[in-house]
Scaffold this motif. Structure first.
Motif, PDB file in Angstrom:
ATOM      1  N   TYR A 195       0.804  -1.226   0.000  1.00  0.00           N
ATOM      2  CA  TYR A 195       0.000   0.000   0.000  1.00  0.00           C
ATOM      3  C   TYR A 195       0.837   1.275   0.000  1.00  0.00           C
ATOM      4  O   TYR A 195       0.298   2.365   0.166  1.00  0.00           O
ATOM      5  CB  TYR A 195      -0.944   0.004   1.209  1.00  0.00           C
ATOM      6  CG  TYR A 195      -2.042  -1.016   1.070  1.00  0.00           C
ATOM      7  CD1 TYR A 195      -3.109  -0.807   0.202  1.00  0.00           C
ATOM      8  CD2 TYR A 195      -2.005  -2.207   1.784  1.00  0.00           C
ATOM      9  CE1 TYR A 195      -4.115  -1.746   0.066  1.00  0.00           C
ATOM     10  CE2 TYR A 195      -3.018  -3.152   1.653  1.00  0.00           C
ATOM     11  CZ  TYR A 195      -4.060  -2.913   0.801  1.00  0.00           C
ATOM     12  OH  TYR A 195      -5.050  -3.843   0.662  1.00  0.00           O
ATOM     13  N   CYS A 216      -4.263   7.123   9.636  1.00  0.00           N
ATOM     14  CA  CYS A 216      -5.289   6.189   9.191  1.00  0.00           C
ATOM     15  C   CYS A 216      -6.352   6.005  10.272  1.00  0.00           C
ATOM     16  O   CYS A 216      -6.147   6.328  11.431  1.00  0.00           O
ATOM     17  CB  CYS A 216      -4.682   4.842   8.815  1.00  0.00           C
ATOM     18  SG  CYS A 216      -3.835   3.998  10.149  1.00  0.00           S
ATOM     19  N   THR A 272      -5.952   7.145   5.074  1.00  0.00           N
ATOM     20  CA  THR A 272      -6.336   5.807   4.654  1.00  0.00           C
ATOM     21  C   THR A 272      -7.245   5.163   5.702  1.00  0.00           C
ATOM     22  O   THR A 272      -7.238   5.554   6.867  1.00  0.00           O
ATOM     23  CB  THR A 272      -5.106   4.892   4.445  1.00  0.00           C
ATOM     24  OG1 THR A 272      -4.379   4.807   5.664  1.00  0.00           O
ATOM     25  CG2 THR A 272      -4.222   5.411   3.347  1.00  0.00           C
ATOM     26  N   ARG A 300      -9.383   5.865   0.435  1.00  0.00           N
ATOM     27  CA  ARG A 300      -8.185   5.016   0.315  1.00  0.00           C
ATOM     28  C   ARG A 300      -8.307   3.849   1.295  1.00  0.00           C
ATOM     29  O   ARG A 300      -8.058   4.014   2.484  1.00  0.00           O
ATOM     30  CB  ARG A 300      -6.928   5.827   0.606  1.00  0.00           C
ATOM     31  CG  ARG A 300      -6.625   6.859  -0.448  1.00  0.00           C
ATOM     32  CD  ARG A 300      -5.379   7.644  -0.140  1.00  0.00           C
ATOM     33  NE  ARG A 300      -4.232   6.761   0.024  1.00  0.00           N
ATOM     34  CZ  ARG A 300      -3.146   7.089   0.715  1.00  0.00           C
ATOM     35  NH1 ARG A 300      -3.056   8.249   1.309  1.00  0.00           N
ATOM     36  NH2 ARG A 300      -2.143   6.237   0.825  1.00  0.00           N
ATOM     37  N   ARG A 335      -7.338   0.089   2.773  1.00  0.00           N
ATOM     38  CA  ARG A 335      -6.294  -0.928   2.855  1.00  0.00           C
ATOM     39  C   ARG A 335      -6.825  -2.031   3.766  1.00  0.00           C
ATOM     40  O   ARG A 335      -7.587  -1.782   4.697  1.00  0.00           O
ATOM     41  CB  ARG A 335      -4.964  -0.369   3.327  1.00  0.00           C
ATOM     42  CG  ARG A 335      -4.977   0.236   4.694  1.00  0.00           C
ATOM     43  CD  ARG A 335      -3.624   0.805   5.039  1.00  0.00           C
ATOM     44  NE  ARG A 335      -3.635   1.246   6.430  1.00  0.00           N
ATOM     45  CZ  ARG A 335      -2.590   1.568   7.118  1.00  0.00           C
ATOM     46  NH1 ARG A 335      -1.413   1.518   6.560  1.00  0.00           N
ATOM     47  NH2 ARG A 335      -2.690   1.942   8.367  1.00  0.00           N
TER      48      ARG A 335
END
Length: 175
Positions: free
Chosen positions: A43, A51, A95, A117, A119
């Motif tokens: 990533y 995040c 993220t 975004r 992940r």
């Protein structure tokens, strides 16, 4: 004991002894480290990236909803995303680390919120209630499951916000 400092010192020594005796073996520490490095490379994450962790638990919700004292409800992904502070959602560098036992939640993330975004750890998962309450290792590889779980704890600890429903796993994530 009258001396409060002595009580705290004894408690700290006990904690340190427990941590020493239950520390990860070298092969396991290396496996967790390598797993995290591969995840970050995939990533393009740096240690400074901000995040949010979203923990979506679904596979055992349907099976024992009536039996559990703390009911687990099936929430849509939007219910979780709406809990993220707006300034984080609007930040293009922010993220979202999605933790879930359900493949459907991953699809929802990309279909409903393609602008965010996302992940997540690429691993075997259940679909809907297929895993149930008894099957906690979808990969059928207990060593891999432990490595993933320990890496998840460490990766989640690098995030600044945790959004979750009722879950002991999520309780431990934020300790």
């Amino acid at each position: 004991l009258k001396d409060q400092n002595l009580v705290e010192k004894v408690s700290t020594r006990g904690d340190n002894a427990y941590k020493f005796m239950t520390r990860k073996q070298l092969w396991l520490r290396r496996a967790v480290f390598d797993f995290k490095q591969q995840f970050k490379l995939k990533y393009n994450n740096s240690d400074n990236d901000d995040c949010t962790v979203i923990h979506v638990r679904r596979s055992d919700v349907v099976l024992h909803e009536k039996l559990a004292p703390r009911k687990r409800y099936y929430y849509s992904l939007s219910a979780y995303v709406n809990q993220i502070p707006e300034e984080k959602c609007n930040n293009t560098n922010h993220t979202i680390f999605l933790l879930t036992d359900d493949t459907i939640a991953l699809r929802e993330a990309h279909q409903i919120y393609p602008e965010l975004r996302w992940r997540y750890i690429d691993r075997p998962r259940h679909t809907g209630s297929s895993g149930g309450f008894e099957n906690q290792t979808p990969s059928r590889n207990p060593a891999l499951e432990v490595i993933i779980m320990l890496a998840t704890f460490e990766l989640a600890g690098e995030c600044s916000v945790l959004v979750h429903g009722i879950s002991r796993f999520a309780d431990f994530l934020w300790q």
